[in-house]
Design a protein around this motif. Structure first.
Motif, PDB file in Angstrom:
ATOM      1  N   ILE B 648      27.260  30.663  75.587  1.00  0.00           N
ATOM      2  CA  ILE B 648      27.108  32.050  75.163  1.00  0.00           C
ATOM      3  C   ILE B 648      25.932  32.648  75.927  1.00  0.00           C
ATOM      4  O   ILE B 648      24.864  32.052  75.989  1.00  0.00           O
ATOM      5  N   GLN B 650      24.376  35.529  75.332  1.00  0.00           N
ATOM      6  CA  GLN B 650      23.365  36.144  74.466  1.00  0.00           C
ATOM      7  C   GLN B 650      23.585  35.643  73.055  1.00  0.00           C
ATOM      8  O   GLN B 650      24.300  36.251  72.251  1.00  0.00           O
ATOM      9  N   HIS B 652      21.319  35.298  70.767  1.00  0.00           N
ATOM     10  CA  HIS B 652      20.452  35.919  69.765  1.00  0.00           C
ATOM     11  C   HIS B 652      20.898  37.356  69.574  1.00  0.00           C
ATOM     12  O   HIS B 652      20.663  38.187  70.423  1.00  0.00           O
ATOM     13  N   VAL B 723      26.189  28.500  82.704  1.00  0.00           N
ATOM     14  CA  VAL B 723      25.955  29.459  81.623  1.00  0.00           C
ATOM     15  C   VAL B 723      25.199  28.779  80.484  1.00  0.00           C
ATOM     16  O   VAL B 723      24.295  29.368  79.890  1.00  0.00           O
ATOM     17  N   LEU B 724      25.553  27.530  80.190  1.00  0.00           N
ATOM     18  CA  LEU B 724      24.848  26.815  79.129  1.00  0.00           C
ATOM     19  C   LEU B 724      23.360  26.723  79.438  1.00  0.00           C
ATOM     20  O   LEU B 724      22.528  26.732  78.540  1.00  0.00           O
ATOM     21  N   GLN B 725      23.028  26.640  80.720  1.00  0.00           N
ATOM     22  CA  GLN B 725      21.623  26.570  81.103  1.00  0.00           C
ATOM     23  C   GLN B 725      21.023  27.945  81.334  1.00  0.00           C
ATOM     24  O   GLN B 725      19.923  28.039  81.865  1.00  0.00           O
ATOM     25  N   SER B 726      21.755  28.991  80.962  1.00  0.00           N
ATOM     26  CA  SER B 726      21.265  30.363  81.126  1.00  0.00           C
ATOM     27  C   SER B 726      20.985  30.681  82.591  1.00  0.00           C
ATOM     28  O   SER B 726      19.928  31.193  82.936  1.00  0.00           O
ATOM     29  N   ARG B 727      21.954  30.353  83.421  1.00  0.00           N
ATOM     30  CA  ARG B 727      21.773  30.620  84.843  1.00  0.00           C
ATOM     31  C   ARG B 727      22.862  31.515  85.384  1.00  0.00           C
ATOM     32  O   ARG B 727      23.138  31.503  86.584  1.00  0.00           O
ATOM     33  N   ASP B 735      23.947  43.902  77.134  1.00  0.00           N
ATOM     34  CA  ASP B 735      23.294  43.366  75.942  1.00  0.00           C
ATOM     35  C   ASP B 735      23.966  43.981  74.732  1.00  0.00           C
ATOM     36  O   ASP B 735      24.225  45.178  74.706  1.00  0.00           O
TER      37      ASP B 735
END
Lengths: 469, 919
Positions: B648, B650, B652, B723-727, B735
Motif C-alpha cells: 500500500i 499510503q 496512513h 512498493v512494500l519498501q516505499s520505493r 494523497d
C-alpha cells in the motif's frame, strides 16, 4: 593541577582533607620501577605472541570480510540493497557515520584537550584513545561515500578545479562535512603518528631481530632523542594539540548541521551543535572504557592504567551523560514550547509513541540513567560495571542517532508520506563489519605498535618522582 | 512490459543476454515500423513530417464494445503516448487510466507472438485453412448449426457487417457476446421500465443535483470521461451542483461527494423505492418502508428535498436490472423533456437480447450440438462466473478457436489459437457510448503479425481480407480521409428515444428483486486491471487504487467495524467459502464501506505467461454466480490466523489534524518578520514563470494523471517488493486522507507532485548543485550531476522526490524500450528524479514559438493536466495574461500546501467547497 568542577563540588566542609589529597599531584605511576623495566613491560607485547590474540584477530578479520562483501553488494547492486526508502532516505548508514565520528571524538578529547589542560593522567591511555579516534574516523569516512547513489563521483563534493567549471554548493552542509571530516582525519593521523615517534624509536632500539629493527627504524623517521628533537617535538605536538582541540567541537558541530540546516521537524534545531558534541564525547568515553578495561586486564597493565584513571573516566562519563540528559530535556521542552504542531509531533508524540518508540525509550533510559550510577565511588571502581556501562552507552548512543535520523524522517509533514523503515542484511552487515574492521585495526595496533605512550609515561614518572622528592 | 524485477535477481547470464539484446536492439530501434499499408501517406501528404518530430493521429480504443476517441502521439513510426481526442465528446481531450496504459500493452513482451494449433506454432494462413468454408461445412452443416461464436460485445459497424457476412454463409450459426463488466443490467432495466432496450445519456452540465447509487460515473465506465467533463463544467457555475452518493464500497466518485453514505445493494433498492415514492407518489398505498438505518434514512430525507432541483440519477452497471428500471423511471419522471437525461438506443449490437446471456450460451454448449466454437472475447474462461464452468464446457467442443492477445486461461483450453492485434495495430471502427461512430486506424505494423476479430470473421465468412480492405468495402465512411483526420465519422447523431416509464411495473420488479442479505460478497471492477484484461500491465498493477492505495494485489475490503467483528486487521488472511469453492485473501479495513460487506476487486489472480506466471492477487470469479454476477450471499468468512504484507503506497489515512496546513488552506496571516519581503515572482528572472493550480473540489483521485505522467516521463515501475519498501517512482501521486466519523467517512484527494518552490528547500542542501532553479521558475534536476546523497529528499517537506535505488531502466525488454519517450532522459541508478512540469513540452513549445516568431510561448499542457477528465489541473505562465494563472493564484480559494513553511510553491491548490459549508 587543576581539579574538575565536580571534584571541587565534592569538597564540602567536612572533606577538606580529602579535597587536599585530590588536588595534590596524583600518583599515576608506581615509583618502584625504573625506566628500563617500564619500557620492557610496555614493549614486550611487540615481541612475544600470545595465542589468545589470534582468535580475536581472526574474528575481527572475518567481520572485516563481511564488511567487504556488504560494500561490494552496495556498490555493485545499488543503495536499494539497503533498507532506505522515501521518506527515510537516510537511515542506518548515516547513523553509523555519526556514531563512528562521535566515538572518535573522545580520543581527541583525551589526548589533545587534556594535554592542553595539563591533565598528565592522560598519558597512559592517550595512545589507545588516539588510535581509537583514527580507526573510528576511518570507518566514519567510509559511510558517507558508500551512502552515495553514485559513489564513484564522490570527488564532486570537493572543490577541485574541474574543467566543467562547476563548484560544489557551499550552502550545503555536506560540502562542509567533507572538509571537516577530512581535516579531522589528517590532523588525528599526524597527531597520533608524531606522538608515536619516540616510542617507535624505543621499539627500534629494543627490537630483537634485524628485520624488526629495520621496520621500526624506518617508521621512527630517524628519531634520536636529542634535545633539539625533543624541543621541536614538543612544539609541534602542542601545535597539533591546539589544532585538534577545536576540531573536536567543529567536526561534530558540522555533522550536526547536516541535520540542523534542514527544516525537517526533529532536525531543525539550534541546540544540535552542543548537543551533538557532548553526545559524541559521551559515546567516545564509553568506547574508551570498553577498550581500556580489557587491554589493562589482558596485558596486566594495572600498574600503568590505575583505578584512578578509570575513576576519572567514569566522572567524565557522569558529566557528559548529565549534559546529554539535559539536552534531551531541552529538546523536548522546546518541541512543546514552539507551539508548532509538526515539531510537537516529531519531538514528543512521534518519538515517544511512534513506530520507533521502543528505540527511543531504550536510549533515553540508558543514556539518562546509567551515567548516574557513577555518583557512587564503588561503581566507579567496579571495572565490570564500567565495562558493561560502556557497552550499553555505545549501543544506546547509536540508537540516539537512529531515533534522530529515522524517526524524524519516517513521519514528517505530510501524513501521506509516512512510511516505516526496516534495515536489510546489508545494513546490519555494514555496521557489524565496520566494528570488525575497527577491532582488526585495534588488534593489529596492540600487537605491532607501542600501544601505551611510553615516553610520556616515563616523563610522568620523572615528574612524580621529582614531586615526591 | 517492464517486469517488476528486483535487480538483485539478475544473474550474470541474464545480464550478458540483456547486453546482447540491447546491442541487437540498437539497430531495431532505429527502424521505423510503419504499417505496410498506407495510413495517411507519410511521404505524399505529410510534407512537414520530419524525422524525430512528433505527429498525432486520431483513433479509438474500444472496451466492452464502447469506443473512446483518442489521439496517439507517434514519433518515427512508434506510437508513444495516448491522449484524448478533444474533438470527440466521448473524451473531450481527456483519457482514462486504461487508455493511458494501453500504450504499454502494445509493447508488452508477454503478448502472444504466433498462432498455434495444439502446441504447434503456425502461421495465420495455416490457421485459416482449418476455417475455410470447404473445411468447415462438412463439420458444422450447410446451415452452420454446429458453428458458434462468443464475441466481445460490439458496436462497430464493421463487425456488424462481418457478422452479417458470416450469417449469410452460415444462417444457423449462433453468436453470443460476453463481457464480464458489460452494461446489460442497464439495458434490461430500461426494457423493464420502457419496454424497449435503451441506455441513459446524461448531460451533467445542466444538473443541479446528481445522485449516484453505487455508480463510479466520474472515474469508471464507458462514458466516464464525458460525464466527468460535464460535471466539471457544471462546477464552474454557482451554485455548485450537489452530489449525493450512496454506495457499498467507496469509489473516486464517492470521495468527491458532498453527501455520501455507505449502503448495501439491499439498501440501495429500498432507497430507489423511496425516491420513486417521493418523485411519483403511487396511487395505491405506498409500499411500507422497511427500516433503513438512521444515517441512510436522513440521507434519503435530505435528498428527497432536493430531487425537484434538476436532478440526475445514475446507478452502477453492476446493480440489478430492477434498480436500473427504477432509476430510468425516476429520471423520466424528474426530467420528462430529457434535457438532462435522454434515453438513447444502445450502440451495442443486440443489447438486452439473449445473445448477451451467458447462461444461454452455456446451455447451448452443454446441449452438445456445437462442433466449432470461435471465441473472440476478453478471456471468458477466466472472467466468466464460476458456476458456468465455461472451461469444462468448452473442452467438450471438438474444435475451439480463440483469438486473443495473450496466451491466457482461455487460450489454455483452445485447440486453435490466433494471436490478436492490439487496437493500435489494426483498422476498425466502433461506436462510443453516445452512438457516434469513430474510426480506428493503426499506428504501427502489427509487432507480432496479429490479426483483428474483423479479419478473422471475414475469413470464416469465406472472403479473407485485411482490415483496411474490409473497411473500404463495408464501411467507407469510417475510412474517409476526413474521418481519419478528425477521429469522427460525420453525420451520426445520437437518437433520442420517446419512452414512457411503466411505473407500476417498475415497482413490481423492485419488490420482486430479492437482494442478498447477511454477509455479502461484493465484486467490484479492478480500477486499473478492469476485468483482468490489463492484469499483465505493470503500470496498472502499480497504480495505487484510488481509495485503498493498494498495488499489485486485490484484497478483501471490509469496514473497520466489520474487521473488528471478524477479529482481523489489514493484512490478516481471510478465507472465503462458498460451496466447494475456497479462496484466501488478505483483509483490508477500509473506512466508508457498508457493514457486513466484503468487497473484492475482479481482474486479479490471472494466469498466463511472463509477468503472470505467478498470479498477482486472487481470482474470485469462482465465487461468482451468473444469476447475480456482482453479489454473492452465503459466503462464510473466517480468519485463517496467517498474514501477508500488502503493498500500500499510503497506509496512513488520517490527516492527523493537519488539514489546515495541507488541504484546507486556512493559513493565518504571516507574523511580523524582519526578513525582507519576498521577491515578486513575475519580473526580474525570466520571461515565463510557470505555475500550476489543482482544484481539490474537482479531483476525484481517478489517477489518470498518474499513468499519463508515467507514460510521458519514462517513469519506471518497481514491483510489489519495491512498493512494500516505499520505493515507488511515481512523480505524481494522489494523497487521499480519510476523516472517519461515526456517521461515515469523508475523503480528500490531493494530487502531490514537485511544488517547484520558489524557495526550494531541496536546492540549498544539494552539495553538488544537481538541483537548481531555472529562470522560468522550474525546480530542475540535473541528472548527470547528481551523486545521490538524497539530502534533497530529506529536506523536501512534500516528499515528492524519487530515487533510483537500483538500475530500473536498462534491464527491460526490447519492446518496452520502444515505448520510451525520446524527449525525456532515462535516469541512471543512484540519481534523484521528480516532476519536471513536463519541461520537455515547455522547451518544445518555446522552440516552436521562436521558430514561428511569436513573442510568447503560449499555452503548454503538462501530461497530467492534458489527461485530467475534470480539468482539475491547470498550468500556465504567471507572466502570460492569456493563461489566467495570475488570477488563479490570486483566487481566494487558492492556497499553498504547507504555506507556513514559506517555501513559496508554484503549485497552488484550490480548497474544496463542501455543499454543507458556505462557499
Amino acid at each position: 593541577m587543576i581539579a574538575t568542577p565536580l571534584e571541587l563540588l565534592h569538597a564540602r566542609a567536612g572533606e577538606r582533607a580529602r579535597a587536599r589529597e585530590l588536588l595534590a599531584p596524583p600518583r599515576l605511576v608506581p615509583d618502584r620501577r625504573d625506566d628500563a623495566a617500564l619500557t620492557r613491560d610496555i614493549l614486550t607485547p611487540l615481541w612475544t605472541s600470545d595465542w589468545r590474540w589470534w582468535p580475536l584477530f581472526g574474528i575481527a578479520g572475518l567481520l572485516t570480510l563481511l564488511f567487504l562483501v556488504a560494500i561490494g553488494v552496495t556498490v555493485t547492486r545499488g543503495i536499494g540493497s539497503w533498507g532506505n526508502n522515501i521518506p527515510v532516505a537516510w537511515a542506518w548508514g548515516i547513523t553509523d557515520f555519526v556514531w563512528w565520528i562521535g566515538i572518535g571524538h573522545a580520543g581527541t578529547f583525551i589526548s589533545a584537550f587534556l594535554l592542553l589542560l595539563h591533565q598528565h593522567w592522560r598519558a597512559s591511555i592517550n595512545r589507545v584513545a588516539e588510535a581509537m579516534t583514527l580507526f573510528a574516523v576511518m570507518n566514519a569516512g567510509m559511510f558517507p561515500l558508500l551512502h552515495l547513489g553514485r559513489p564513484w563521483f564522490f570527488y564532486w563534493l570537493a572543490p577541485y578545479p574541474a574543467t566543467t567549471g562547476v563548484w560544489p554548493n557551499f550552502l550545503s552542509s555536506l560540502t562542509w562535512d567533507v572538509a571537516a571530516v577530512s581535516t579531522y582525519f589528517t590532523v588525528s593521523l599526524l597527531f597520533w603518528y608524531q606522538g608515536l615517534l619516540p616510542d617507535l624509536a624505543s621499539a627500534r632500539d629494543l627490537a630483537p631481530t634485524t628485520l624488526r629493527r629495520r621496520i621500526y627504524g624506518v617508521l621512527a623517521l630517524g628519531w634520536r632523542g636529542s634535545g633539539e628533537q625533543w624541543r621541536r617535538y614538543r612544539m609541534v605536538y602542542l601545535m597539533l594539540a591546539g589544532l585538534a582541540t577545536p576540531l573536536v567541537i567543529s567536526v561534530h558541530t558540522i555533522v550536526s548541521l547536516d541535520f540542523a540546516i534542514t527544516q525537517l521537524p526533529g532536525w531543525h534545531s539550534t541546540i544540535f551543535p552542543p548537543y551533538f558534541v557532548i553526545g559524541a564525547i559521551f559515546s567516545g568515553i564509553a568506547m574508551v572504557l570498553v577498550l581500556v578495561i580489557p587491554i589493562r586486564r589482558a596485558f596486566g597493565l594495572h600498574g600503568v592504567i590505575t583505578p584512578r584513571h578509570l575513576d576519572l573516566l567514569s566522572r567524565l562519563l557522569l558529566l557528559t551523560g548529565s549534559l546529554v540528559a539535559y539536552s534531551y530535556l531541552t529538546e523536548s521542552f522546546i518541541g512543546w514550547y514552539s507551539g508548532d504542531r509538526f515539531e510537537r509531533y516529531a519531538l514528543l508524540t512521534g518519538r515517544a509513541a511512534g513506530p520507533f518508540a521502543w528505540v527511543f525509550w531504550f536510549m533515553t533510559a540508558i543514556n539518562v540513567l546509567v551515567p548516574q550510577l557513577f555518583w557512587s565511588p564503588r561503581m566507579r571502581h567496579n571495572t565490570v560495571a564500567l565495562f558493561v556501562a560502556g557497552l550499553l552507552i555505545c549501543a544506546s548512543m547509536w540508537c540516539e542517532r537512529f531515533v534522530i535520523i529515522v524517526a524524524s524522517l519516517s513521519r514528517s509533514f505530510l501524513p501521506s508520506s509516512w512510511h516505516a523503515y526496516a534495515p536489510t542484511w546489508v545494513d546490519v552487515s555494514l555496521l557489524a563489519g565496520s566494528i570488525g574492521f575497527f577491532f582488526l585495526l585495534m588488534f593489529a595496533f596492540l600487537r605491532w605498535v607501542p600501544s601505551l605512550a611510553l615516553s610520556e609515561i616515563r616523563q610522568l614518572r620523572a615528574l612524580e618522582q621529582r614531586g615526591a622528592a | 512490459m517492464p517486469h517488476p524485477m528486483p535487480p538483485g535477481e539478475v544473474t550474470r547470464r541474464d545480464f550478458v543476454g540483456m547486453l546482447g539484446a540491447s546491442a541487437a536492439l540498437a539497430g531495431l530501434v532505429g527502424c521505423t515500423r510503419e504499417p505496410r499499408e498506407e495510413i495517411l501517406p507519410y511521404v505524399d501528404t505529410a510534407l512537414d513530417a520530419l524525422p524525430g518530430t512528433a505527429r498525432q493521429y486520431a483513433t479509438a480504443m474500444t472496451i466492452d464494445g464502447y469506443a473512446t476517441g483518442l489521439l496517439v502521439t507517434t514519433r518515427d513510426g512508434r506510437p508513444l503516448k495516448i491522449e484524448g481526442n478533444p474533438l470527440h465528446p466521448s473524451s473531450h481531450g481527456a483519457a482514462g487510466v486504461m487508455h493511458q496504459a494501453s500504450i504499454l500493452q502494445l509493447y508488452d513482451p508477454d503478448r502472444a507472438r504466433t498462432c498455434r494449433i495444439g502446441p504447434r506454432d503456425v502461421r495465420w494462413e495455416a490457421l485459416l485453412a482449418a476455417l475455410r468454408p470447404d473445411q468447415l461445412l462438412p463439420r458444422v452443416g450447410a446451415r452452420g448449426v454446429g458453428l458458434s461464436f462468443l464475441l466481445e460485445p460490439t458496436s462497430s459497424p464493421l463487425h456488424v457487417a462481418m457478422i452479417d457476412a458470416v450469417r449469410t454463409r452460415y444462417p444457423e450459426c449462433s453468436v453470443h457476446y460476453f463481457a464480464a463488466l458489460g452494461h446489460e443490467q442497464v439495458v434490461r432495466g430500461c426494457q423493464l421500465a420502457f419496454g424497449r432496450a435503451a441506455i441513459p445519456y446524461h448531460d451533467l452540465s445542466r444538473a443541479d443535483v446528481i445522485v449516484s447509487l453505487g455508480a463510479d460515473f466520474l472515474a469508471a465506465g464507458p462514458d466516464h470521461l464525458h460525464l466527468a467533463h460535464d460535471w466539471s463544467v457544471r462546477q464552474a457555475r454557482d451554485p455548485k451542483p450537489l452530489l449525493f452518493v450512496a454506495e457499498p464500497v467507496p469509489t473516486p466518485t464517492g470521495t468527491v461527494a458532498g453527501d455520501r453514505v455507505a449502503a448495501t445493494t439491499a439498501q440501495l433498492l429500498q432507497i430507489a423505492l423511496r425516491l420513486l415514492d417521493a418523485a411519483a407518489p403511487a396511487a395505491a398505498a405506498p409500499v411500507p418502508a422497511t427500516g433503513l438505518p438512521q444515517p441512510l434514512q436522513s440521507w434519503c430525507d435530505r435528498l428527497a428535498g432536493q430531487l425537484q432541483r434538476n436532478a440526475v440519477i445514475i446507478a452502477s452497471p453492476q446493480l440489478p436490472a430492477s434498480l436500473h428500471a427504477a432509476v430510468a423511471a425516476l429520471n423520466r419522471q424528474l426530467d420528462p423533456d430529457g434535457t438532462r437525461t435522454r434515453y438513447i438506443a444502445p450502440p451495442i449490437l443486440d443489447a438486452g437480447g439473449r445473445a448477451h446471456d451467458l447462461t444461454d450460451f452455456a446451455n447451448q454448449l452443454a446441449a452438445g450440438q456445437v462442433d466449432t466454437l470461435v471465441v473472440a472475447a476478453a478471456n471468458p474462461v477466466y472472467a466468466a462466473p464460476g458456476d458456468v464452468r465455461l472451461g469444462t464446457l468448452m473442452r467438450q467442443i471438438p474444435t475451439r478457436l480463440y483469438l486473443g492477445e495473450y496466451v491466457d486461461e482461455t487460450a489454455a483450453v483452445a485447440t486453435h489459437f490466433a494471436n490478436a492485434s492490439h487496437y493500435l495495430e489494426a483498422w476498425g471502427d466502433s461506436r462510443s457510448y453516445d452512438g457516434s461512430v469513430l474510426p480506428a486506424q493503426p499506428m504501427i505494423a502489427p509487432l507480432h503479425d496479429g490479426h483483428s476479430a474483423a479479419e478473422l470473421l471475414s475469413a470464416i465468412a469465406g472472403d479473407p481480407a485485411s482490415g483496411r480492405e474490409l473497411l473500404q468495402r463495408h464501411c467507407p465512411d469510417s475510412i474517409a480521409r476526413d474521418a481519419l483526420r478528425t477521429g469522427l465519422v460525420r453525420g451520426v447523431v445520437p437518437q433520442r428515444l420517446a419512452v414512457t416509464p411503466n411505473i407500476p411495473g417498475v415497482r413490481e420488479a423492485l419488490a420482486a428483486t430479492v437482494p442478498a442479505t447477511g454477509t455479502v460478497l461484493q465484486l467490484i471492477p479492478g480500477h486499473g486491471v478492469h476485468d483482468g484484461r490489463f492484469a499483465g500491465n505493470a503500470w496498472l498493477q502499480e497504480l495505487p487504487d484510488p481509495v485503498t492505495k493498494l498495488t499489485w494485489d486485490n484484497a478483501a475490503m471490509v469496514s473497520p467495524a466489520f474487521a473488528a467483528e471478524l477479529g482481523v486487521a489489514s493484512g490478516d488472511l481471510l478465507s472465503l467459502h462458498l460451496g466447494d469453492q475456497l479462496v484466501e485473501l488478505p483483509a483490508l479495513a477500509t473506512p466508508g464501506m457498508a457493514d457486513q460487506v466484503v468487497a473484492i476487486a475482479l481482474g486479479y489472480g490471472r494466469r498466463g505467461e511472463g509477468i503472470l506466471t505467478r498470479p498477482i492477487g486472487v481470482n474470485v470469479n469462482p465465487l461468482r454466480a451468473s444469476a447475480s454476477e456482482f453479489e454473492t450471499a452465503h459466503v462464510i468468512v473466517t480468519r485463517t490466523g496467517r498474514r501477508m504484507d500488502l503493498a500500500i503506497t499510503q497506509a496512513h489515512w488520517s490527516i492527523e489534524g493537519r488539514g489546515d496546513d495541507l488541504v484546507d488552506g486556512h493559513i493565518p496571516s504571516p507574523p511580523a518578520t524582519l526578513y525582507p519581503p519576498r521577491r515578486p515572482a513575475p519580473d526580474g528572472f525570466g520571461r515565463d514563470q510557470w505555475a500550476m493550480t489543482i482544484d481539490l473540489a474537482r479531483c476525484t483521485g481517478c489517477s489518470a494523471c498518474v499513468v499519463a505522467c508515467q507514460a510521458e516521463n519514462n517513469v519506471p515501475v518497481v514491483g510489489r517488493t519495491g512498493v512494500l519498501q516505499s520505493r515507488e517512482m511515481h512523480w505524481l501521486r494522489i494523497d487521499r486522507y480519510i476523516d472517519e466519523t461515526p456517521g461515515g467517512a469523508r475523503f480528500t484527494n490531493q494530487p502531490m507532485l514537485c511544488q517547484h518552490c520558489e524557495h526550494a528547500p531541496c536546492e540549498y542542501v544539494c552539495p553538488v548543485n544537481a538541483t537548481v532553479h531555472s529562470d522560468d521558475g522550474l525546480n530542475e534536476m540535473v541528472y548527470n550531476r547528481c551523486v545521490g546523497t538524497r539530502f534533497c529528499s530529506n529536506n523536501c517537506p512534500y516528499k515528492v522526490r524519487r530515487f533510483n535505488w537500483f538500475d530500473y531502466t536498462s534491464k527491460v525488454s526490447e519492446f518496452t524500450l520502444m515505448q520510451r519517450n525520446p524527449q525525456v532522459t532515462v535516469r541512471d541508478r543512484g540519481v534523484m528524479e521528480k516532476c519536471t512540469f513536463c519541461v520537455q513540452r515547455i522547451r518544445g513549445a518555446q522552440s516552436d514559438a521562436q521558430i514561428a516568431g511569436r513573442d510568447r510561448t503560449g499555452a503548454v499542457q503538462t501530461a497530467c493536466q492534458q489527461t485530467c477528465p475534470t480539468q482539475a489541473i491547470q498550468f500556465g505562465s504567471l507572466t502570460d495574461p492569456d493563461s489566467g494563472m495570475t488570477s488563479r493564484f490570486a483566487d481566494p480559494r487558492s492556497f499553498s500546501a504547507l504555506g507556513a513553511l514559506n517555501t513559496a510553491p508554484r503549485v497552488r491548490y484550490f480548497r474544496r467547497h463542501d455543499p454543507e459549508s458556505p462557499a
